[in-house]
Scaffold this motif. Structure first.
Motif, PDB file in Angstrom:
ATOM      1  N   THR A   1      14.490   6.381   2.358  1.00  0.00           N
ATOM      2  CA  THR A   1      14.788   5.132   1.646  1.00  0.00           C
ATOM      3  C   THR A   1      13.530   4.588   0.977  1.00  0.00           C
ATOM      4  O   THR A   1      13.550   4.163  -0.184  1.00  0.00           O
ATOM      5  CB  THR A   1      15.358   4.088   2.632  1.00  0.00           C
ATOM      6  OG1 THR A   1      16.536   4.618   3.227  1.00  0.00           O
ATOM      7  CG2 THR A   1      15.687   2.778   1.942  1.00  0.00           C
ATOM      8  N   SER A   2      12.421   4.625   1.703  1.00  0.00           N
ATOM      9  CA  SER A   2      11.161   4.069   1.175  1.00  0.00           C
ATOM     10  C   SER A   2      10.718   4.783  -0.088  1.00  0.00           C
ATOM     11  O   SER A   2      10.263   4.157  -1.045  1.00  0.00           O
ATOM     12  CB  SER A   2      10.047   4.204   2.213  1.00  0.00           C
ATOM     13  OG  SER A   2      10.368   3.549   3.406  1.00  0.00           O
ATOM     14  N   VAL A   3      10.823   6.128  -0.079  1.00  0.00           N
ATOM     15  CA  VAL A   3      10.252   6.912  -1.172  1.00  0.00           C
ATOM     16  C   VAL A   3      11.311   7.089  -2.272  1.00  0.00           C
ATOM     17  O   VAL A   3      11.827   8.163  -2.519  1.00  0.00           O
ATOM     18  CB  VAL A   3       9.631   8.244  -0.663  1.00  0.00           C
ATOM     19  CG1 VAL A   3      10.626   9.143   0.030  1.00  0.00           C
ATOM     20  CG2 VAL A   3       8.888   8.965  -1.775  1.00  0.00           C
TER      21      VAL A   3
ATOM     22  N   ALA B   1       9.399  -2.639  -3.827  1.00  0.00           N
ATOM     23  CA  ALA B   1       8.051  -2.750  -4.414  1.00  0.00           C
ATOM     24  C   ALA B   1       7.758  -1.529  -5.279  1.00  0.00           C
ATOM     25  O   ALA B   1       7.146  -1.640  -6.358  1.00  0.00           O
ATOM     26  CB  ALA B   1       7.018  -2.898  -3.302  1.00  0.00           C
ATOM     27  N   ALA B   2       8.194  -0.357  -4.828  1.00  0.00           N
ATOM     28  CA  ALA B   2       7.955   0.860  -5.613  1.00  0.00           C
ATOM     29  C   ALA B   2       8.763   0.833  -6.913  1.00  0.00           C
ATOM     30  O   ALA B   2       8.259   1.240  -7.972  1.00  0.00           O
ATOM     31  CB  ALA B   2       8.310   2.097  -4.779  1.00  0.00           C
ATOM     32  N   ILE B   3       9.999   0.336  -6.860  1.00  0.00           N
ATOM     33  CA  ILE B   3      10.813   0.228  -8.083  1.00  0.00           C
ATOM     34  C   ILE B   3      10.097  -0.685  -9.080  1.00  0.00           C
ATOM     35  O   ILE B   3       9.974  -0.362 -10.265  1.00  0.00           O
ATOM     36  CB  ILE B   3      12.220  -0.330  -7.766  1.00  0.00           C
ATOM     37  CG1 ILE B   3      13.050   0.699  -6.988  1.00  0.00           C
ATOM     38  CG2 ILE B   3      12.949  -0.729  -9.047  1.00  0.00           C
ATOM     39  CD1 ILE B   3      14.383   0.155  -6.453  1.00  0.00           C
ATOM     40  N   ALA B   4       9.604  -1.813  -8.582  1.00  0.00           N
ATOM     41  CA  ALA B   4       8.921  -2.756  -9.476  1.00  0.00           C
ATOM     42  C   ALA B   4       7.676  -2.110 -10.079  1.00  0.00           C
ATOM     43  O   ALA B   4       7.334  -2.343 -11.246  1.00  0.00           O
ATOM     44  CB  ALA B   4       8.556  -4.032  -8.717  1.00  0.00           C
ATOM     45  N   GLY B   5       7.001  -1.274  -9.297  1.00  0.00           N
ATOM     46  CA  GLY B   5       5.776  -0.637  -9.787  1.00  0.00           C
ATOM     47  C   GLY B   5       6.030   0.543 -10.705  1.00  0.00           C
ATOM     48  O   GLY B   5       5.148   0.954 -11.462  1.00  0.00           O
TER      49      GLY B   5
ATOM     50  N   GLY C   1       0.825  -1.221   0.000  1.00  0.00           N
ATOM     51  CA  GLY C   1       0.000   0.000   0.000  1.00  0.00           C
ATOM     52  C   GLY C   1       0.852   1.262   0.000  1.00  0.00           C
ATOM     53  O   GLY C   1       0.564   2.224  -0.727  1.00  0.00           O
ATOM     54  N   ILE C   2       1.915   1.253   0.804  1.00  0.00           N
ATOM     55  CA  ILE C   2       2.800   2.427   0.873  1.00  0.00           C
ATOM     56  C   ILE C   2       3.505   2.612  -0.473  1.00  0.00           C
ATOM     57  O   ILE C   2       3.566   3.726  -1.020  1.00  0.00           O
ATOM     58  CB  ILE C   2       3.822   2.253   2.017  1.00  0.00           C
ATOM     59  CG1 ILE C   2       3.114   2.240   3.374  1.00  0.00           C
ATOM     60  CG2 ILE C   2       4.873   3.366   1.974  1.00  0.00           C
ATOM     61  CD1 ILE C   2       3.984   1.712   4.524  1.00  0.00           C
ATOM     62  N   ALA C   3       4.018   1.503  -1.024  1.00  0.00           N
ATOM     63  CA  ALA C   3       4.729   1.606  -2.310  1.00  0.00           C
ATOM     64  C   ALA C   3       3.794   2.118  -3.401  1.00  0.00           C
ATOM     65  O   ALA C   3       4.182   2.960  -4.222  1.00  0.00           O
ATOM     66  CB  ALA C   3       5.310   0.244  -2.685  1.00  0.00           C
TER      67      ALA C   3
END
Ligand SMILES: C=C/C=C(\O)C(=O)O
Length: 284
Positions: free
Chosen positions: A169-171, A56-60, A21-23
């Motif tokens: 890091t997350s964003v 997950a964000a990179i993949a998305g 959800g965050i990603a």
């Protein structure tokens, strides 16, 4: 959104649903060039969870990872997070070569934007997938060339710097783009960093100097930053490849820039790199 647990890190402390959800929020905000006023879920307490969100964000996101930025963990947080540095992806569409002309620095309206004078290393050789730790001396063998560079830091999350390294890091590692400038000459045209170590960098915002510095601001120097990129990229399942770029950390500080402001980044003896912060456009 697909969630994988990076094999070289400890298990995430958020659920896969929370990570996904965050990603997804970060991908949507970056794609739409819209700001996020707060972290879109529970803030990770540790870097392993932040890297799971980042992965997950990179993949998305769907662009090729063409390099990585390396950033400092504030010294007060190093012990709790067990790291001095973190990394984030630099996407192929976010890498530009400085050609002497005016630059633009995309900033998401209401988000966070900054410019940083950095050195960017071009990676000389593919790194093995199964080597997860590097000494600076080992990392030195992967330095193909060193260039003066500008990291355009930032992204959709407005309070990213107040929230700290797990948020950054997350964003997407708090990176928007990398501008690769002139190559720093070395005696052997190989992997030495002495030429870069001798240079001084200065950043001006709207004509006012906001920071001066050099590789003396990088603990252990360029090779130590590259060692972290080599090890961490392997831990998240994306070992460095020949030709990729690694920006090795801020030489003069992280200089916030607002849309409409100008920045000028000067390295001793090199043509200054200048530009204006512009509103980031939604991705196609
Ligand atoms: C906002 C990002 C921070 C860095 O890039 C750094 O510490 O070098």
């Amino acid at each position: 959104m697909t969630v994988v647990h990076p094999h070289g890190l400890s298990a995430p402390t958020l659920t896969d649903a929370e990570i996904a959800g965050i990603a997804a929020s970060f991908v949507d905000a970056r794609r739409g060039a819209t700001a996020l006023a707060d972290f879109p879920g529970p803030l990770p307490a540790d870097l392993a969870t932040a890297y799971a969100i980042q992965a997950a964000a990179i993949a998305g996101w769907g662009d090729e990872v063409a390099g990585w930025k390396v950033a400092r963990v504030p010294p007060a947080l190093e012990e709790r997070l067990g790291a001095m540095r973190y990394i984030g992806p630099v996407f192929a569409r976010g890498i530009r070569r400085f050609d002497g002309g005016d630059l633009s620095f995309p900033v998401i309206p209401g988000g966070f934007g900054a410019v940083e004078a950095e050195f960017a290393v071009q990676v000389a050789a593919d790194a093995p997938a199964d080597k997860l730790d590097y000494s600076p001396a080992e990392a030195g063998a992967f330095i193909g060339a060193v260039h003066a560079a500008i990291e355009v830091a930032g992204g959709p999350l407005a309070p990213v710097n107040d929230l700290g390294p797990t948020a950054a890091t997350s964003v997407f590692g708090n990176n928007t783009a990398l501008i690769v400038g002139e190559r720093v000459p070395t005696d052997d045209e190989g992997g030495g960093t002495a030429g870069a170590d001798a240079l001084r960098a200065e950043v001006l915002i709207d004509g006012q100097s906001v920071g001066v510095g050099s590789t003396a601001k990088l603990p252990g120097g360029i090779a130590a930053a590259l060692a972290v990129a080599l090890g961490t990229a392997a831990r998240v399942g994306r070992p460095l490849k020949a030709g990729q770029w690694v920006s090795t950390g801020a030489l003069t500080g992280v200089h916030a820039i607002a849309i409409g402001q100008s920045a000028r980044v000067c390295f001793t003896g090199f043509a200054p790199m200048s530009g204006i912060a512009v509103a980031a456009m939604p991705a196609e």
